[in-house]
Design an enzyme around this catalytic site. Sequence first.
Site, mmCIF file in Angstrom:
data_model
loop_
_atom_site.group_PDB
_atom_site.id
_atom_site.type_symbol
_atom_site.label_atom_id
_atom_site.label_comp_id
_atom_site.label_asym_id
_atom_site.label_seq_id
_atom_site.Cartn_x
_atom_site.Cartn_y
_atom_site.Cartn_z
ATOM 1 N N PRO A 1 13.950 -9.685 -49.381
ATOM 2 C CA PRO A 1 12.640 -10.038 -50.087
ATOM 3 C C PRO A 1 11.622 -10.915 -49.448
ATOM 4 C CG PRO A 1 14.556 -10.549 -51.452
ATOM 5 C CD PRO A 1 15.144 -9.849 -50.199
ATOM 6 N N TYR A 2 12.155 -11.476 -48.126
ATOM 7 C CA TYR A 2 11.402 -12.244 -47.531
ATOM 8 C C TYR A 2 10.277 -11.278 -46.926
ATOM 9 C CZ TYR A 2 9.522 -14.620 -43.334
ATOM 10 O OH TYR A 2 8.737 -15.070 -42.196
ATOM 11 N N GLY A 3 10.758 -10.183 -46.283
ATOM 12 C CA GLY A 3 9.776 -8.971 -45.703
ATOM 13 C C GLY A 3 9.229 -8.456 -46.533
#
EC number: 5.1.3.5
Length: 412
Positions: free
Chosen positions: A218-220
């Site tokens: 989710p960060y990327g």
Amino acid sequence: MLSFSRTRSPGRNTSPLAGGMDYLEPKRRSNLLGRLILIVSLTALCITMLKNAPSFTSPTAFSHSEEGVTHVLVTGGAGFIGSHAALRLLKDSYRVTIVDNLSRGNLGAVKVLQGLFPEAGRLQFIYADLGEAKAVDKIFSENAFDAVMHFAAVAYVGESTLDPLKYYHNITSNTLVVLEAVAKHKVKKFIYSSTCATYGEPDKMPIIEVTPQVPINPYGKAKKMAEDMILDFSKNSDMAVMILRPVYFNVIGSDPEGRLGEAPKPELREHGRISGACFDAARGVIPGLQVKGTDYKTGDGTCVRDYIDVTDLVDAHVKALEKAKPRNVGIYNVGTGKGRSVKEFVEACKKATGVDIQVDFFPRRPGDYAEVYSDPAKILRDLNWSARFTNLQESLEVAWKWQKSHPHGYAS
């Protein structure tokens, strides 16, 4: 009991005048006149003070453009990387406004910067949340920004897999709010600090700027969505845009002069950078270092990353700001071009701290990838940037010196 009533002298004339008005005694008339003069004087004084207050004066240094001075908004400027960026900008004579909600940043870092640059019109700090659109618009309305350097973001891969909605809101949604304000107030330059996590786990190393972006956490994914918004907006805008993609989780080092350092909140240690975990283990804050994943297809089975010194990372952002051109978009990977394994990093940390840190090995962490390092050829060619602080142990020694002198972070 004392009585303060007063008996009127019988010889004084108190005859009523025409129209039912009483004749005022000279003393009473004098007192009334004195009170009126006092009220008028105080009112005039208050008006003068209000007019001379900052909000009533002609625009402050931050609220209007000044020839020869570039005013940069640094979002997340109280954080580890953002505060180092603000320091560099101030050293280079930029005017700086920091906006941060202090959820991950440190007010102590801001105070250090204020102590270093106390002159009027150099630095201001605004406590605000970028998720509040009205507050953000008000900030842009009251300040004349020439450029925005957008660092503010939660940035822990592991945490993003546990709480993905926080990451989409904090990164993607908040970037949209900032971008809308940038567009409305016609800011000329936008420097976005993205991440190599947008590439996911590429088939080939090193990563180049045209490597397909297939994020796996989710960060990327949130960062890539933010990039897409910026790129779509730029197609019909005169704004100069720069997107930088460092390996954020692996930023190391600190200010070489020891003024700033990394001081994550205690509750975030579990998700923090490996350098912070190494230092905590060396100081005895935690019993040892946990290395997650020893079965990756790498030389020693641990993840391989491109560790970049924060001073180099900030230098890349400043060069991007200097080189940004209207109606142009620049996209650059930021790194040393050389990958190091987690085991190599741990050995360098042991040498830098002089402590034989206990190391425990655990299964892989969700969302991690085996190997990521980038080719810095494009940023060298276009921006004349290359990493200078590439000795892993030396960068860790600089950071360790700050850690030892600040055992409680900025609180000490």
